[in-house]
Write a protein that holds these residues in place. Structure first.
Motif, PDB file in Angstrom:
ATOM      1  N   TRP A  49       8.664  -7.680  26.669  1.00  0.00           N
ATOM      2  CA  TRP A  49       8.326  -6.301  26.305  1.00  0.00           C
ATOM      3  C   TRP A  49       7.524  -5.656  27.422  1.00  0.00           C
ATOM      4  CZ3 TRP A  49       3.531  -3.804  24.862  1.00  0.00           C
ATOM      5  CH2 TRP A  49       3.715  -2.490  24.415  1.00  0.00           C
ATOM      6  N   ILE A  50       7.829  -4.406  27.733  1.00  0.00           N
ATOM      7  CA  ILE A  50       7.074  -3.624  28.711  1.00  0.00           C
ATOM      8  C   ILE A  50       6.602  -2.355  28.036  1.00  0.00           C
ATOM      9  CG2 ILE A  50       7.177  -2.345  30.883  1.00  0.00           C
ATOM     10  CD1 ILE A  50       9.289  -4.266  31.849  1.00  0.00           C
ATOM     11  N   ASP A  51       5.324  -2.058  28.153  1.00  0.00           N
ATOM     12  CA  ASP A  51       4.756  -0.854  27.553  1.00  0.00           C
ATOM     13  C   ASP A  51       5.167   0.349  28.388  1.00  0.00           C
ATOM     14  OD1 ASP A  51       3.377   0.960  26.085  1.00  0.00           O
ATOM     15  OD2 ASP A  51       1.378   0.196  26.557  1.00  0.00           O
ATOM     16  N   GLY A  52       6.027   1.175  27.829  1.00  0.00           N
ATOM     17  CA  GLY A  52       6.512   2.337  28.557  1.00  0.00           C
ATOM     18  C   GLY A  52       6.701   3.514  27.618  1.00  0.00           C
ATOM     19  N   SER A 100      15.899  -5.868  32.050  1.00  0.00           N
ATOM     20  CA  SER A 100      15.394  -4.990  33.099  1.00  0.00           C
ATOM     21  C   SER A 100      13.904  -5.250  33.275  1.00  0.00           C
ATOM     22  CB  SER A 100      15.635  -3.518  32.738  1.00  0.00           C
ATOM     23  OG  SER A 100      14.943  -3.152  31.553  1.00  0.00           O
ATOM     24  N   GLY A 101      13.439  -5.077  34.503  1.00  0.00           N
ATOM     25  CA  GLY A 101      12.039  -5.353  34.796  1.00  0.00           C
ATOM     26  C   GLY A 101      11.768  -6.807  35.080  1.00  0.00           C
ATOM     27  N   TYR A 102      12.741  -7.658  34.789  1.00  0.00           N
ATOM     28  CA  TYR A 102      12.548  -9.100  34.964  1.00  0.00           C
ATOM     29  C   TYR A 102      13.776  -9.747  35.595  1.00  0.00           C
ATOM     30  CZ  TYR A 102       8.632  -8.478  31.827  1.00  0.00           C
ATOM     31  OH  TYR A 102       7.460  -8.054  31.264  1.00  0.00           O
ATOM     32  N   THR A 103      14.614  -8.972  36.241  1.00  0.00           N
ATOM     33  CA  THR A 103      15.888  -9.517  36.695  1.00  0.00           C
ATOM     34  C   THR A 103      15.753 -10.501  37.847  1.00  0.00           C
ATOM     35  OG1 THR A 103      16.185  -7.558  38.093  1.00  0.00           O
ATOM     36  CG2 THR A 103      17.226  -7.537  35.926  1.00  0.00           C
ATOM     37  N   GLN A 104      14.577 -10.577  38.486  1.00  0.00           N
ATOM     38  CA  GLN A 104      14.394 -11.549  39.556  1.00  0.00           C
ATOM     39  C   GLN A 104      13.765 -12.847  39.070  1.00  0.00           C
ATOM     40  OE1 GLN A 104      15.684 -10.896  42.542  1.00  0.00           O
ATOM     41  NE2 GLN A 104      16.399  -9.011  41.568  1.00  0.00           N
ATOM     42  N   MET A 105      13.446 -12.915  37.793  1.00  0.00           N
ATOM     43  CA  MET A 105      12.850 -14.138  37.259  1.00  0.00           C
ATOM     44  C   MET A 105      13.884 -15.235  37.167  1.00  0.00           C
ATOM     45  SD  MET A 105      10.363 -12.610  34.268  1.00  0.00           S
ATOM     46  CE  MET A 105      10.799 -13.948  33.249  1.00  0.00           C
ATOM     47  N   GLN A 106      13.433 -16.474  37.359  1.00  0.00           N
ATOM     48  CA  GLN A 106      14.340 -17.599  37.217  1.00  0.00           C
ATOM     49  C   GLN A 106      14.656 -17.833  35.747  1.00  0.00           C
ATOM     50  OE1 GLN A 106      11.839 -20.497  39.294  1.00  0.00           O
ATOM     51  NE2 GLN A 106      13.487 -20.748  40.769  1.00  0.00           N
ATOM     52  N   LEU A 107      15.841 -18.346  35.494  1.00  0.00           N
ATOM     53  CA  LEU A 107      16.199 -18.707  34.134  1.00  0.00           C
ATOM     54  C   LEU A 107      15.433 -19.945  33.712  1.00  0.00           C
ATOM     55  CD1 LEU A 107      20.060 -18.263  34.268  1.00  0.00           C
ATOM     56  CD2 LEU A 107      18.434 -16.814  33.050  1.00  0.00           C
ATOM     57  N   PRO A 108      15.132 -20.092  32.410  1.00  0.00           N
ATOM     58  CA  PRO A 108      14.464 -21.292  31.924  1.00  0.00           C
ATOM     59  C   PRO A 108      15.423 -22.466  31.915  1.00  0.00           C
ATOM     60  CG  PRO A 108      15.138 -19.961  30.089  1.00  0.00           C
ATOM     61  CD  PRO A 108      15.450 -19.154  31.329  1.00  0.00           C
ATOM     62  N   PRO A 133       4.786 -12.405  31.795  1.00  0.00           N
ATOM     63  CA  PRO A 133       5.555 -11.167  31.634  1.00  0.00           C
ATOM     64  C   PRO A 133       5.122 -10.066  32.581  1.00  0.00           C
ATOM     65  CG  PRO A 133       3.931 -11.352  29.907  1.00  0.00           C
ATOM     66  CD  PRO A 133       3.877 -12.644  30.675  1.00  0.00           C
ATOM     67  N   ARG A 134       5.386 -10.255  33.866  1.00  0.00           N
ATOM     68  CA  ARG A 134       5.086  -9.237  34.863  1.00  0.00           C
ATOM     69  C   ARG A 134       6.392  -8.755  35.477  1.00  0.00           C
ATOM     70  NH1 ARG A 134      -0.138 -11.914  38.012  1.00  0.00           N
ATOM     71  NH2 ARG A 134      -1.509 -11.980  36.184  1.00  0.00           N
ATOM     72  N   PRO A 135       6.626  -7.460  35.452  1.00  0.00           N
ATOM     73  CA  PRO A 135       7.899  -6.968  35.964  1.00  0.00           C
ATOM     74  C   PRO A 135       8.059  -7.252  37.451  1.00  0.00           C
ATOM     75  CG  PRO A 135       6.401  -5.164  35.487  1.00  0.00           C
ATOM     76  CD  PRO A 135       5.775  -6.398  34.933  1.00  0.00           C
ATOM     77  N   THR A 140      15.164  -0.125  34.257  1.00  0.00           N
ATOM     78  CA  THR A 140      14.761   0.185  32.875  1.00  0.00           C
ATOM     79  C   THR A 140      15.915   0.115  31.887  1.00  0.00           C
ATOM     80  OG1 THR A 140      15.091   2.553  33.314  1.00  0.00           O
ATOM     81  CG2 THR A 140      12.865   1.682  33.638  1.00  0.00           C
ATOM     82  N   PHE A 141      17.046  -0.469  32.295  1.00  0.00           N
ATOM     83  CA  PHE A 141      18.199  -0.488  31.404  1.00  0.00           C
ATOM     84  C   PHE A 141      17.902  -1.231  30.100  1.00  0.00           C
ATOM     85  CE2 PHE A 141      18.799  -4.081  34.376  1.00  0.00           C
ATOM     86  CZ  PHE A 141      18.947  -5.153  33.492  1.00  0.00           C
ATOM     87  N   LEU A 142      18.509  -0.737  29.033  1.00  0.00           N
ATOM     88  CA  LEU A 142      18.451  -1.346  27.694  1.00  0.00           C
ATOM     89  C   LEU A 142      17.033  -1.422  27.140  1.00  0.00           C
ATOM     90  CD1 LEU A 142      21.174  -4.111  28.204  1.00  0.00           C
ATOM     91  CD2 LEU A 142      21.436  -1.770  27.317  1.00  0.00           C
ATOM     92  N   ARG A 143      16.275  -0.386  27.438  1.00  0.00           N
ATOM     93  CA  ARG A 143      14.941  -0.190  26.854  1.00  0.00           C
ATOM     94  C   ARG A 143      14.801   1.264  26.443  1.00  0.00           C
ATOM     95  NH1 ARG A 143      11.287  -4.265  28.140  1.00  0.00           N
ATOM     96  NH2 ARG A 143      12.030  -5.758  29.698  1.00  0.00           N
ATOM     97  N   GLY A 144      14.137   1.512  25.334  1.00  0.00           N
ATOM     98  CA  GLY A 144      13.927   2.889  24.931  1.00  0.00           C
ATOM     99  C   GLY A 144      13.103   2.996  23.668  1.00  0.00           C
ATOM    100  N   ILE A 145      12.680   4.210  23.375  1.00  0.00           N
ATOM    101  CA  ILE A 145      11.852   4.512  22.208  1.00  0.00           C
ATOM    102  C   ILE A 145      12.432   5.727  21.498  1.00  0.00           C
ATOM    103  CG2 ILE A 145       9.533   5.079  21.376  1.00  0.00           C
ATOM    104  CD1 ILE A 145       8.454   4.052  24.060  1.00  0.00           C
ATOM    105  N   GLN A 146      12.446   5.670  20.177  1.00  0.00           N
ATOM    106  CA  GLN A 146      12.791   6.825  19.347  1.00  0.00           C
ATOM    107  C   GLN A 146      11.783   6.893  18.199  1.00  0.00           C
ATOM    108  OE1 GLN A 146      16.100   9.082  19.261  1.00  0.00           O
ATOM    109  NE2 GLN A 146      15.153   8.779  21.271  1.00  0.00           N
ATOM    110  N   HIS A 147      11.659   8.080  17.608  1.00  0.00           N
ATOM    111  CA  HIS A 147      10.808   8.258  16.431  1.00  0.00           C
ATOM    112  C   HIS A 147      11.689   8.445  15.196  1.00  0.00           C
ATOM    113  CE1 HIS A 147       7.962   9.183  19.676  1.00  0.00           C
ATOM    114  NE2 HIS A 147       7.032   8.807  18.828  1.00  0.00           N
TER     115      HIS A 147
END
Length: 276
Positions: A49-52, A100-108, A133-135, A140-147
């Motif tokens: 999760w990324i606070d955006g 998104s935001g983590y695409t350079q992280m290694q897979l577990p 959890p550091r980007p 930002t793909f596949l992230r979003g907010i709605q009310h």
């Protein structure tokens, strides 16, 4: 671009969805969360999760995959009425299993990998828990907010999520509501995950672009989060969806009953190397 289904593929998908819906309707647990005013179980938030403040309906940003219109319906546990004006975040991996935001992280490592064993792990895997959890990039793909609207509903245009080692296909969501404290604007009232019917996922993961990364899919029965954190209560109802001027795809709807005054205890990540 988002994958567009051919007429033949769409017919096959419609048949697969019909079979999945029949399976869901035969399982009362699948709609347990829809019971009037019964709080929906929490699932762990995971490390991604990324606070955006990406307030938007369409979160795809051109990522390939089966188009998915996702409705999340929120009910106020105090009144059994729609929960209006709540902020709902969603985040998920793409068809290749990347966030998104983590695409350079290694897979577990895979669940059965022994770092002390004689075999070397596959390239790109590492032993131990998920990275912090550091980007590592600014995508930002596949992230979003709605009310939520007056019916307590938010709708997102996304894609069917892919999979990665240790986790079955899922979409994260977080509900934030007005805070009773003047020291903060909002607080988290609920953290959950949305799942799609297992039989449908088996069908979709056999087609491109999902099968291109050649990662063995973790089934729902193999996923400790799904099994141990009431994942069966958050299986969305799914139907085939086609409209004028839009790609053929799916529409999914899930219901969550939330207490907006609650500040629930965080669900501890299930022990093991798999990220959430």
């Amino acid at each position: 671009m988002t994958s567009r289904l051919s007429r033949r593929e769409f017919i096959k998908l419609t048949i697969a969805v019909g079979a999945s819906v029949s399976t869901i309707e035969a399982s009362p647990a699948a709609f347990a969360s829809a019971a009037p005013c019964r709080l929906t179980p929490e699932q762990e938030v995971g490390p991604y999760w990324i606070d955006g403040d990406l307030v938007r309906r369409d979160v795809r940003e051109g990522r390939p995959g089966v188009p998915l219109t996702l409705d999340i319906v929120l009910t106020d546990a105090r009144t059994c009425a729609p929960l209006i004006g709540a902020a709902v975040d969603i985040w998920q991996c793409d068809a290749a299993g990347a966030y998104s935001g983590y695409t350079q992280m290694q897979l577990p490592p895979p669940p059965d990998f022994d770092p002390k064993g004689p075999a070397r792990p596959p390239v790109g895997w590492h032993a131990g828990p998920p990275p912090a959890p550091r980007p590592t990039d600014h995508q930002t793909f596949l992230r979003g907010i709605q009310h939520t609207d007056r019916a307590g509903i938010v709708t997102f245009e996304t894609i069917v999520p892919g999979n990665y080692p240790g986790r079955t296909n899922h979409i994260h969501f977080k509900v934030r509501t007005a805070s009773a404290s003047q020291s903060q604007r909002t607080h988290v009232s609920h953290v959950g995950q949305v799942f799609l019917p297992e039989s449908l996922m088996v069908h979709l993961m056999q087609r491109n672009p999902y099968r291109e990364h050649a990662i063995r899919r973790t089934t729902q029965s193999e996923d400790p989060v799904f099994v141990n954190q009431s994942g069966s209560t958050m299986i969305a109802s799914v139907s085939s969806f086609a409209g004028v001027g839009r790609a053929n795809g799916l529409r999914a709807r899930v219901i969550a009953v939330v207490d907006p005054d609650a500040q629930p205890q965080a669900v501890e990540p299930f022990p093991g190397p798999a990220p959430s």
